[in-house]
Design a protein around this motif. Structure first.
Motif, PDB file in Angstrom:
ATOM      1  N   GLU A 178       0.842  -1.218   0.000  1.00 46.41           N
ATOM      2  CA  GLU A 178       0.000   0.000   0.000  1.00 46.41           C
ATOM      3  C   GLU A 178       0.870   1.259   0.000  1.00 46.41           C
ATOM      4  N   LEU A 179       1.899   1.258   0.843  1.00 45.89           N
ATOM      5  CA  LEU A 179       2.775   2.434   0.947  1.00 45.89           C
ATOM      6  C   LEU A 179       3.488   2.704  -0.372  1.00 45.89           C
ATOM      7  N   LYS A 180       3.990   1.644  -0.987  1.00 39.41           N
ATOM      8  CA  LYS A 180       4.722   1.799  -2.251  1.00 39.41           C
ATOM      9  C   LYS A 180       3.787   2.336  -3.330  1.00 39.41           C
ATOM     10  N   LYS A 181       2.565   1.776  -3.374  1.00 44.71           N
ATOM     11  CA  LYS A 181       1.577   2.204  -4.363  1.00 44.71           C
ATOM     12  C   LYS A 181       1.220   3.680  -4.154  1.00 44.71           C
ATOM     13  N   LEU A 182       1.038   4.044  -2.883  1.00 43.58           N
ATOM     14  CA  LEU A 182       0.667   5.411  -2.525  1.00 43.58           C
ATOM     15  C   LEU A 182       1.769   6.390  -2.938  1.00 43.58           C
ATOM     16  N   GLN A 183       3.006   6.035  -2.624  1.00 45.87           N
ATOM     17  CA  GLN A 183       4.128   6.920  -2.949  1.00 45.87           C
ATOM     18  C   GLN A 183       4.258   7.087  -4.461  1.00 45.87           C
ATOM     19  N   THR A 184       4.071   5.994  -5.203  1.00 45.26           N
ATOM     20  CA  THR A 184       4.161   6.054  -6.667  1.00 45.26           C
ATOM     21  C   THR A 184       3.054   6.936  -7.235  1.00 45.26           C
ATOM     22  N   SER A 185       1.826   6.777  -6.702  1.00 48.90           N
ATOM     23  CA  SER A 185       0.698   7.545  -7.267  1.00 48.90           C
ATOM     24  C   SER A 185       0.770   9.027  -6.878  1.00 48.90           C
ATOM     25  N   LEU A 186       1.249   9.328  -5.664  1.00 48.88           N
ATOM     26  CA  LEU A 186       1.344  10.734  -5.244  1.00 48.88           C
ATOM     27  C   LEU A 186       2.584  11.410  -5.826  1.00 48.88           C
ATOM     28  N   GLY A 187       3.630  10.608  -6.033  1.00 44.91           N
ATOM     29  CA  GLY A 187       4.869  11.150  -6.599  1.00 44.91           C
ATOM     30  C   GLY A 187       5.675  12.019  -5.656  1.00 44.91           C
ATOM     31  N   ILE A 188       5.348  11.978  -4.342  1.00 41.93           N
ATOM     32  CA  ILE A 188       6.109  12.826  -3.408  1.00 41.93           C
ATOM     33  C   ILE A 188       7.243  12.034  -2.760  1.00 41.93           C
ATOM     34  N   THR A 189       8.150  12.755  -2.123  1.00 45.05           N
ATOM     35  CA  THR A 189       9.302  12.139  -1.464  1.00 45.05           C
ATOM     36  C   THR A 189       8.844  11.494  -0.151  1.00 45.05           C
ATOM     37  N   PHE A 190       9.190  10.215   0.030  1.00 42.16           N
ATOM     38  CA  PHE A 190       8.918   9.528   1.303  1.00 42.16           C
ATOM     39  C   PHE A 190      10.260   9.253   1.980  1.00 42.16           C
ATOM     40  N   VAL A 191      10.355   9.565   3.274  1.00 44.10           N
ATOM     41  CA  VAL A 191      11.536   9.175   4.066  1.00 44.10           C
ATOM     42  C   VAL A 191      11.013   8.332   5.218  1.00 44.10           C
ATOM     43  N   HIS A 192      11.467   7.072   5.273  1.00 47.19           N
ATOM     44  CA  HIS A 192      10.860   6.043   6.120  1.00 47.19           C
ATOM     45  C   HIS A 192      11.948   5.427   6.998  1.00 47.19           C
ATOM     46  N   VAL A 193      11.788   5.516   8.304  1.00 44.61           N
ATOM     47  CA  VAL A 193      12.760   4.940   9.242  1.00 44.61           C
ATOM     48  C   VAL A 193      12.359   3.508   9.574  1.00 44.61           C
ATOM     49  N   THR A 194      13.306   2.575   9.482  1.00 47.24           N
ATOM     50  CA  THR A 194      13.027   1.177   9.832  1.00 47.24           C
ATOM     51  C   THR A 194      14.306   0.492  10.321  1.00 47.24           C
ATOM     52  N   HIS A 195      14.131  -0.601  11.104  1.00 46.48           N
ATOM     53  CA  HIS A 195      15.309  -1.417  11.430  1.00 46.48           C
ATOM     54  C   HIS A 195      15.219  -2.767  10.713  1.00 46.48           C
ATOM     55  N   SER A 196      14.220  -2.886   9.793  1.00 46.41           N
ATOM     56  CA  SER A 196      14.027  -4.144   9.069  1.00 46.41           C
ATOM     57  C   SER A 196      14.642  -4.074   7.676  1.00 46.41           C
ATOM     58  N   GLN A 197      15.647  -4.923   7.447  1.00 49.81           N
ATOM     59  CA  GLN A 197      16.298  -4.971   6.131  1.00 49.81           C
ATOM     60  C   GLN A 197      15.291  -5.339   5.051  1.00 49.81           C
ATOM     61  N   GLU A 198      14.408  -6.307   5.359  1.00 56.82           N
ATOM     62  CA  GLU A 198      13.418  -6.785   4.390  1.00 56.82           C
ATOM     63  C   GLU A 198      12.479  -5.645   3.972  1.00 56.82           C
ATOM     64  N   GLU A 199      12.054  -4.854   4.958  1.00 57.83           N
ATOM     65  CA  GLU A 199      11.154  -3.722   4.696  1.00 57.83           C
ATOM     66  C   GLU A 199      11.836  -2.698   3.781  1.00 57.83           C
ATOM     67  N   ALA A 200      13.081  -2.370   4.126  1.00 56.79           N
ATOM     68  CA  ALA A 200      13.828  -1.378   3.325  1.00 56.79           C
ATOM     69  C   ALA A 200      14.034  -1.875   1.899  1.00 56.79           C
ATOM     70  N   MET A 201      14.382  -3.160   1.752  1.00 57.49           N
ATOM     71  CA  MET A 201      14.609  -3.734   0.417  1.00 57.49           C
ATOM     72  C   MET A 201      13.322  -3.705  -0.413  1.00 57.49           C
ATOM     73  N   ALA A 202      12.192  -3.981   0.239  1.00 62.15           N
ATOM     74  CA  ALA A 202      10.909  -4.060  -0.473  1.00 62.15           C
ATOM     75  C   ALA A 202      10.420  -2.688  -0.920  1.00 62.15           C
ATOM     76  N   LEU A 203      10.747  -1.634  -0.156  1.00 59.51           N
ATOM     77  CA  LEU A 203      10.144  -0.324  -0.394  1.00 59.51           C
ATOM     78  C   LEU A 203      11.033   0.692  -1.100  1.00 59.51           C
ATOM     79  N   ALA A 204      12.305   0.693  -0.770  1.00 56.52           N
ATOM     80  CA  ALA A 204      13.135   1.864  -1.084  1.00 56.52           C
ATOM     81  C   ALA A 204      13.676   1.895  -2.503  1.00 56.52           C
ATOM     82  N   ASP A 205      13.850   3.132  -3.014  1.00 56.59           N
ATOM     83  CA  ASP A 205      14.681   3.376  -4.193  1.00 56.59           C
ATOM     84  C   ASP A 205      16.096   3.693  -3.703  1.00 56.59           C
ATOM     85  N   LEU A 206      16.154   4.210  -2.462  1.00 57.83           N
ATOM     86  CA  LEU A 206      17.426   4.611  -1.862  1.00 57.83           C
ATOM     87  C   LEU A 206      17.454   4.106  -0.423  1.00 57.83           C
TER      88      LEU A 206
END
Length: 363
Positions: A178-206
């Protein structure tokens, strides 16, 4: 929706008394990027996020949003919105009033703010629950209300502090999509703090890997995964074995290290080691095979300490040749051709391309 903003963090430090939480970090987050700040507890990632948001003062350095230096701006004037880990919803208000709250604070007329809040609830597929209170919702629904409330101000950047940590594993995976879809459709910058490698790999461009208030690596997930910059990144991402030792030979882009117990290991060196006396090398866990090495330094014989069946793969833990904890990830097919048991001595090997010399941060 408003235009996405580039975020430029310039030599930003955060000092609490005698403790430095963030050490003069610099980072450019391109406009429209999904960026994950990743690292263990206490690495400075939440302090960094809060400094971007304006909820934490900056000890030195600047934060720029687009072309504007926002270092001294209050949170409401920055063009960012923050979604907190606890969601911080008002229990006595229904969803419409929860979502519309920031517009009420800005003096927007009741009908206008409620209409906009309904639009946001529609975007989050929650319009049917508009008259409910937060306590009547599931964790995933509460999270979507918190997102709607953050997005109603049309921010240039959305800042998320461990937004998925309170959710159960299945819901986490659904909300990631949902978050990835939302960020793609809104086109705005998301900065997301996590300690989960899996989460970061699944979501991030950076992915920005932080440790002890410093940035160890900032790169695309694939680069972080395949080419970790330092021993910390290699260990934290969990997909490389790290072997540390004394440099015994270095020539023609190859380097040999010797570990204290006497075994030698060969690796590709792109100049990361320089003239150092010691070096760290990384070996991809999923590129390790059972078998004799083709040349010296590309394997060792060790004793199996654990076998973990994971369905499509099997994880072997091995000790030997002066290495305390070495991991091999085999496909289930590879493993069951010649299965091994705990206590067995087995030869492990890998190719020269799968052993690389790691860089070290200059503190």
């Amino acid at each position: 929706m408003s235009k996405a903003a580039e975020i430029d963090i310039v030599s930003v430090s955060k000092v609490y008394g005698a403790t430095t939480a963030v050490h003069a970090i610099s980072l450019k987050i391109p406009a429209g990027t999904y960026c994950c700040l990743l690292g263990p507890s206490g690495c400075g990632k939440t302090s960094t996020l809060r400094m971007i948001a304006g909820h934490e003062s900056i000890s030195s350095g600047d934060v720029r949003l687009g072309n504007v230096v926002v270092t001294d701006f209050p949170p409401a004037k920055r063009g960012t919105a923050m979604m907190f880990q606890s969601y911080a919803l008002f229990p006595h208000l229904d969803l419409v009033d929860n979502v519309a709250f920031s517009l009420k604070m800005k003096g927007v007329e009741k009908d206008e703010r409620r209409a906009k809040a309904m639009d946001m609830l529609r975007l989050m597929q929650l319009e049917a629950y508009a008259t409910r209170r937060p306590a009547q919702l599931s964790g995933g629904q509460q999270q979507r209300v918190a997102l709607a409330r953050a997005l109603i101000t049309d921010p240039d950047a959305l800042l998320l502090d461990e937004p998925l940590s309170a959710l159960d594993p299945f819901l986490k995976v659904r909300m990631r999509a949902e978050l990835k879809k939302l960020q793609t459709s809104l086109g705005i910058t998301f900065v997301h703090v996590t300690h989960s490698q899996e989460e970061a790999m699944a979501l991030a461009d950076l992915i920005v890997v932080m440790n002890d208030g410093r940035i160890e690596q900032a790169a695309h997930p694939r680069i972080v995964f395949e080419q970790p910059a330092t021993a910390f990144v290699a260990r934290f991402m969990g997909d490389h074995n790290v072997i540390s030792g004394r440099v015994t030979q270095s020539s023609e882009g190859k380097l040999m290290i010797s570990v204290p117990a006497g075994a030698d290991f060969l690796a590709m060196d792109k100049g990361a080691a320089g003239l150092a006396e010691t070096a760290d090398i990384a070996v991809r866990t999923d590129h390790v095979r059972i078998g004799q090495p083709s040349e010296k330094g590309l394997g060792f014989t060790g004793s199996v300490t654990n076998v973990e069946y994971r369905g499509s793969s099997v994880k072997l833990s091995v000790i030997g040749a002066g290495i305390e904890d070495f991991t091999a990830i085999l496909t289930d097919k590879q493993f069951f051709v010649t299965p091994v048991k705990v206590g067995e001595a087995i030869p492990l090997c890998w190719d020269i391309e799968d052993a690389v010399v790691l860089g070290r941060l200059k503190h």
